[in-house]
Write an enzyme that holds these catalytic residues in place. Structure first.
Site, mmCIF file in Angstrom:
data_model
loop_
_atom_site.group_PDB
_atom_site.id
_atom_site.type_symbol
_atom_site.label_atom_id
_atom_site.label_comp_id
_atom_site.label_asym_id
_atom_site.label_seq_id
_atom_site.Cartn_x
_atom_site.Cartn_y
_atom_site.Cartn_z
ATOM 1 N N CYS A 264 0.640 -1.209 0.066
ATOM 2 C CA CYS A 264 0.096 0.131 -0.036
ATOM 3 C C CYS A 264 0.864 1.036 -0.089
ATOM 4 O O CYS A 264 0.380 2.246 -0.453
ATOM 5 C CB CYS A 264 -0.942 0.131 1.191
ATOM 6 S SG CYS A 264 -0.095 0.102 2.817
ATOM 7 N N ASN A 265 1.903 1.352 0.452
ATOM 8 C CA ASN A 265 2.992 2.459 0.559
ATOM 9 C C ASN A 265 4.302 2.331 -0.683
ATOM 10 O O ASN A 265 4.831 3.376 -0.615
ATOM 11 C CB ASN A 265 3.644 2.231 1.819
ATOM 12 C CG ASN A 265 2.663 3.034 2.937
ATOM 13 O OD1 ASN A 265 1.897 3.628 2.895
ATOM 14 N ND2 ASN A 265 2.773 2.173 4.297
ATOM 15 N N ARG A 266 4.148 1.404 -1.489
ATOM 16 C CA ARG A 266 5.370 1.197 -2.455
ATOM 17 C C ARG A 266 4.996 0.393 -3.350
ATOM 18 O O ARG A 266 4.566 -0.711 -3.312
ATOM 19 C CB ARG A 266 6.469 1.097 -1.691
ATOM 20 C CG ARG A 266 6.846 -0.236 -1.448
ATOM 21 C CD ARG A 266 8.332 -0.368 -0.793
ATOM 22 N NE ARG A 266 8.454 0.452 0.583
ATOM 23 C CZ ARG A 266 9.235 1.654 0.550
ATOM 24 N NH1 ARG A 266 9.832 1.809 -0.376
ATOM 25 N NH2 ARG A 266 9.312 2.170 1.891
ATOM 26 N N ALA B 68 -9.441 -8.611 6.426
ATOM 27 C CA ALA B 68 -9.163 -9.918 7.625
ATOM 28 C C ALA B 68 -7.737 -10.186 7.697
ATOM 29 O O ALA B 68 -7.083 -11.190 7.903
ATOM 30 C CB ALA B 68 -10.016 -11.080 7.364
ATOM 31 N N GLN C 61 6.571 -8.713 3.250
ATOM 32 C CA GLN C 61 6.303 -8.348 1.771
ATOM 33 C C GLN C 61 7.272 -8.509 0.854
ATOM 34 O O GLN C 61 7.244 -8.953 -0.318
ATOM 35 C CB GLN C 61 5.690 -6.861 2.102
ATOM 36 C CG GLN C 61 4.297 -6.564 2.845
ATOM 37 C CD GLN C 61 4.013 -5.352 3.117
ATOM 38 O OE1 GLN C 61 4.843 -4.624 3.148
ATOM 39 N NE2 GLN C 61 2.921 -4.905 3.414
ATOM 40 N N GLU D 14 -3.422 -8.821 8.065
ATOM 41 C CA GLU D 14 -2.688 -8.692 9.235
ATOM 42 C C GLU D 14 -2.950 -7.274 9.866
ATOM 43 O O GLU D 14 -3.080 -7.135 11.209
ATOM 44 C CB GLU D 14 -1.110 -8.962 9.147
ATOM 45 C CG GLU D 14 -0.290 -8.687 10.249
ATOM 46 C CD GLU D 14 1.401 -8.975 9.831
ATOM 47 O OE1 GLU D 14 2.019 -8.710 11.103
ATOM 48 O OE2 GLU D 14 1.535 -8.841 8.590
ATOM 49 N N PRO E 81 7.782 -4.174 11.012
ATOM 50 C CA PRO E 81 8.277 -5.335 10.592
ATOM 51 C C PRO E 81 7.302 -5.972 9.431
ATOM 52 O O PRO E 81 8.137 -7.065 8.763
ATOM 53 C CB PRO E 81 7.899 -6.565 11.866
ATOM 54 C CG PRO E 81 7.004 -5.835 12.548
ATOM 55 C CD PRO E 81 6.861 -4.401 12.160
ATOM 56 N N GLN E 82 6.211 -5.704 9.233
ATOM 57 C CA GLN E 82 5.313 -6.167 8.011
ATOM 58 C C GLN E 82 6.138 -6.256 6.748
ATOM 59 O O GLN E 82 5.973 -6.867 5.848
ATOM 60 C CB GLN E 82 4.157 -5.347 7.925
ATOM 61 C CG GLN E 82 3.186 -5.718 9.050
ATOM 62 C CD GLN E 82 3.375 -4.977 10.254
ATOM 63 O OE1 GLN E 82 4.079 -4.050 10.253
ATOM 64 N NE2 GLN E 82 2.755 -5.192 11.362
#
EC number: 1.2.1.70
Length: 446
Positions: A50-52, A188, A118, A190, A113-114
């Site tokens: 979602c950010n890159r 639903a 990814q 993380e 940490p996510q």
């Protein structure tokens, strides 16, 4: 062949731009294969969150502009328009960028940490597409090692402020407490699971989770409590929601302005906090123009997260030092690999000369030429063949006054300093050998 990292992120492009350059998980394989077929890319991986959205590619170093053009045209966008939002890292810069990204140093939430998970998905996606080669594989493995070391050796992961926590903090600006509020969470994954946990910790009692996969929603409410519903029930349950957080991978909006407007009327204009964490967005932006609707996107979390970043600056400095050490290690390996290729080419050329001259020597022996003369010819000719290129290079360096190249050649060729008498002796010996070999050559051909 060079390494490149090209993309856009939360710093270079707002959400309305980023949502146009997203690769859905089930589209990555086809995209990677298309990239390799239509550019000079030898190896490639796509990291899309979602950010890159970023491309990591090993390709012809004369053609990095291909990447930006391919990215734009693949998404049916104008390359000139997109160029203003893109960044490009090459060589060591690309190596450093992936390591910083994987360690959470380039994230909206510093140290989150996510992003490592990814990055691992991007790595596996390239393997599945057949575009993961030896160099990119080694780079990603180094990046994963960096991320682990950063979290182990620094305090960057202590007391983390996640996107989910920042979302709940932002909601508290609208509602003083959550005890008598109802939250509707769409998705639903993380992030939604973390939002549910933080809301529960803040005293929220009424929780509804809507998801395309109803079983996954049920699994989440088993952990956090609440009610699971399918996406089709959102319009009827929306009026109950004081807080709505959406984070799905849907390519199209799930909530339109009309649906939200009807819900607001049924709520008798009680305020509704809505946070759209998805890219592409799950909620039509026009819904934010309605009275009593407070609609935010992931970009609006910046101020909440800024305090987190300030508190982790020392840990980030330590992490950057770890990254630099790993960058140096990877580049050292890369240089060694490039040297291995050069060594193999150099040795193969020598062997090719030897094979050719050995065949010619055998023919001369079969014709009855004395073995001593054939051996002298073979030794002299092979020596000349092997030393021709270095000799020409040294002569050109001398004519250009390039002492650095001359000294480098002396080191590589392990040339000891010799006095003038020795040089003259060698010159005379070479001249005599050359003349004798030439006479032998003439006799053998005549």
């Amino acid at each position: 062949m060079s390494l490149f990292a090209l993309g856009l992120n939360h710093k270079s492009a707002p959400v309305n731009i980023r949502e146009q350059i997203v690769f859905a998980p089930d589209a990555v394989t086809a995209a990677l294969q298309h990239l390799r077929a239509h550019t000079t890319a030898r190896e490639a991986a796509i990291l899309s969150t979602c950010n890159r959205t970023e491309l990591y590619v090993r390709m012809d170093d004369r053609a990095p502009e291909m990447l930006g053009e391919w990215l734009a045209r693949y998404h049916r966008l104008d390359p000139e328009w997109l160029r203003d939002y893109l960044y490009l890292h090459e060589g060591a810069g690309a190596v450093r960028h992936l390591m910083r990204v994987s360690a959470g140093l380039d994230s909206l939430v510093l140290g989150e940490p996510q992003i490592l998970g990814q990055a691992k998905i991007a790595y596996q996606g390239a393997i599945d597409a057949g575009t993961m080669g030896r160099v990119l594989d080694r780079l990603f493995q180094h990046a994963f090692s960096v991320a682990k070391q950063v979290r182990t050796d620094t305090g960057i992961g202590a007391n983390p402020v996640s996107v989910a926590f920042a979302a709940v903090t932002l909601a508290r600006q609208i509602f003083d407490d959550f005890q008598n509020r109802t939250a509707l969470l769409i998705g639903a994954g993380e992030t939604i699971e973390l939002v549910a946990r933080h809301l529960r910790e803040q005293g929220l009692k009424n929780l509804i989770v809507a998801n395309r996969n109803l079983e996954r929603a049920r699994q989440l409410v088993e952990l956090e409590g609440g009610e699971a519903i399918p996406l089709s029930e959102i319009p009827t349950r929306l009026p109950e929601a004081d807080v709505l957080v959406a984070s799905t991978a849907s390519p199209l909006p799930i909530l339109g302005k009309g649906t939200v407007e009807r819900a607001v009327r049924k709520r008798r204009h009680r305020p509704m906090f809505m946070l759209d964490l998805a890219v592409p967005r799950d909620i039509e932006p026009e819904a934010g123009n309605l009275d009593d609707v407070y609609l935010y996107t992931v970009d609006d979390l910046r101020e909440v997260i800024a305090e987190n970043r300030r508190s982790r600056e020392e840990a980030a400095h330590q992490a950057e030092e770890i990254v630099q050490r790993q960058v140096d290690q990877f580049l050292s390996w890369r240089r060694a690999q490039q040297a291995v290729a050069s060594i193999c080419d150099f040795r193969e050329r020598g062997h090719a000369h030897a094979r050719e001259l050995l065949q010619r020597a055998n023919r001369r022996l079969r014709c009855g030429e004395p073995p001593e003369r054939v051996l002298a010819w073979l030794s002299h000719t092979l020596t000349n063949r092997l030393l021709h290129a270095p000799t020409v290079g040294l002569r050109e360096a001398a004519e250009a006054g390039d002492r650095e190249r001359i000294e480098l050649a002396r080191t590589l060729l392990q040339i000891e300093n010799a006095n003038e008498d020795t040089r003259e002796s060698v010159d005379k010996e070479q001249t005599g050998t050359t003349q004798g070999a030439a006479r032998g050559d003439q006799r053998s051909t005549g």
